[in-house]
Design an enzyme around this catalytic site. Structure first.
Site, short mmCIF file in Angstrom:
data_model
loop_
_atom_site.label_atom_id
_atom_site.label_comp_id
_atom_site.label_asym_id
_atom_site.label_seq_id
_atom_site.Cartn_x
_atom_site.Cartn_y
_atom_site.Cartn_z
N TYR A 260 0.81 -1.53 0.37
CA TYR A 260 0.05 0.39 0.19
C TYR A 260 0.39 1.24 0.19
O TYR A 260 1.39 1.50 1.05
CB TYR A 260 -0.77 -0.30 1.25
CG TYR A 260 -2.20 0.85 1.52
CD1 TYR A 260 -2.10 2.22 0.35
CD2 TYR A 260 -2.31 1.41 2.22
CE1 TYR A 260 -2.86 2.92 0.21
CE2 TYR A 260 -3.24 1.76 2.79
CZ TYR A 260 -3.71 3.13 1.63
OH TYR A 260 -4.90 3.67 1.87
N LYS B 25 -1.28 -1.42 -3.83
CA LYS B 25 -2.62 -0.18 -3.70
C LYS B 25 -1.55 0.85 -3.79
O LYS B 25 -1.15 0.90 -2.78
CB LYS B 25 -3.32 -0.58 -2.22
CG LYS B 25 -3.94 0.28 -2.01
CD LYS B 25 -5.24 0.89 -1.23
CE LYS B 25 -5.76 1.71 -0.56
NZ LYS B 25 -5.87 1.35 0.42
#
Length: 299
Positions: A142, A170
């Site tokens: 992320y 992400k």
């Protein structure tokens, strides 16, 4: 068993970063979490992120995190990917959270970039690979430098992609140029982490998105990604443009605040926020109603 995945879409295409419902007195609402998870999967989500930023993870204990993952797995784990947020700025603590998430049935792990202490790229590499080594679950990185203070550089992403369990990223970096190069060079499954850029990132090679607005418009997001995959670019663009007021409205303030406000308007489990987060003001709630209505959301 988790739903079927492929190397190209290891967590499906449409995921929502789920809020953590609390009771009126601020306790963890596991029944509400199960009902909300079922609602989101029924709406078309392939997976749910549990204990992420939108899940108020900074304010929940390790035991609460495990209890929440267990409850959501029990509710929807046979038909949706349950991905546990276990990233912290302490590698050993993240390893402990990863192992706990694996024990209670999570299907994957979300690892945010260590925040505040701002490690160098070699530190990021060591941090992420140590956690991936410690648990037997697929990992979604992320990358959100606006919150963490440090980006994951493309060269580091390419190195991390060599790890057999680091399979996805992400992307909340907000840089389509860097994303284009990183997607091409790393081979990681790329997920948009910025709702306004969901469609633009699909255009440069993303396979799906981890959404906040998915709490209220999952069917539309599902239709948009399906249209894009089918080659109907015009339809995907029309859906994107229809949702612009929702993308804007849900981020006029912190996303978890507007999300819990929107869920409350729809009569869905949410509850209060834990300090230091606070609920919407009456004025913010009225503006949210206007924004959602402009995007076609029925309240």
């Amino acid at each position: 068993m988790a739903p079927t995945s492929t190397p190209q879409t290891p967590f499906g295409r449409v995921l929502t970063a789920m809020v953590t419902p609390f009771t009126a007195d601020g306790a963890l609402d596991l029944d509400g979490a199960q009902r909300l998870a079922a609602h989101l999967v029924d709406a078309g989500n392939d997976g749910l992120i549990i204990n992420g930023t939108t899940g108020e993870s900074p304010t929940t204990s390790d035991a609460e995190k495990a209890d929440l993952v267990r409850a959501v797995v029990e509710a929807v784990g046979d038909r949706a990917h349950v991905v546990a947020g276990v990233g912290t700025n302490n590698t050993q603590h993240s390893i402990e959270l990863a192992r706990a998430a694996e024990r209670v049935g999570a299907h994957g792990l979300l690892l945010v970039t260590p925040y505040y202490n701002k490690p160098p790229q070699e530190g990021l590499y060591l941090h992420f690979t140590a956690i991936a080594d410690a648990a037997g679950l697929p990992v979604m990185l992320y990358d959100i430098p606006g919150r963490s203070g440090v980006p994951i550089n493309t060269e580091t992403l390419v190195r991390l992609a060599e790890h057999p369990r680091i399979v996805a990223n992400k992307d909340a970096k907000g840089d389509l140029g860097r994303a284009s190069w990183a997607i091409a060079r790393s081979g990681l499954a790329w997920y948009s982490g910025d709702d306004m850029l969901n469609l633009p990132l699909l255009a440069v090679g993303a396979v799906g998105f981890v959404s906040v607005v998915g709490h209220v418009v999952t069917p539309e997001l599902r239709a948009m990604v399906d249209a894009h995959v089918a080659g109907d670019v015009q339809k995907a663009l029309e859906i994107h443009q229809k949702l612009l007021p929702v993308f804007t409205g849900m981020f006029r303030t912190q996303g978890v605040m507007t999300t819990k406000g929107a869920l409350a308007l729809q009569g869905l489990p949410a509850g209060p926020l834990r300090a230091p987060m606070v609920g919407l003001t009456p004025e913010e709630t009225e503006q949210l109603k206007i924004d959602l209505a402009a995007g076609g959301v029925q309240l």
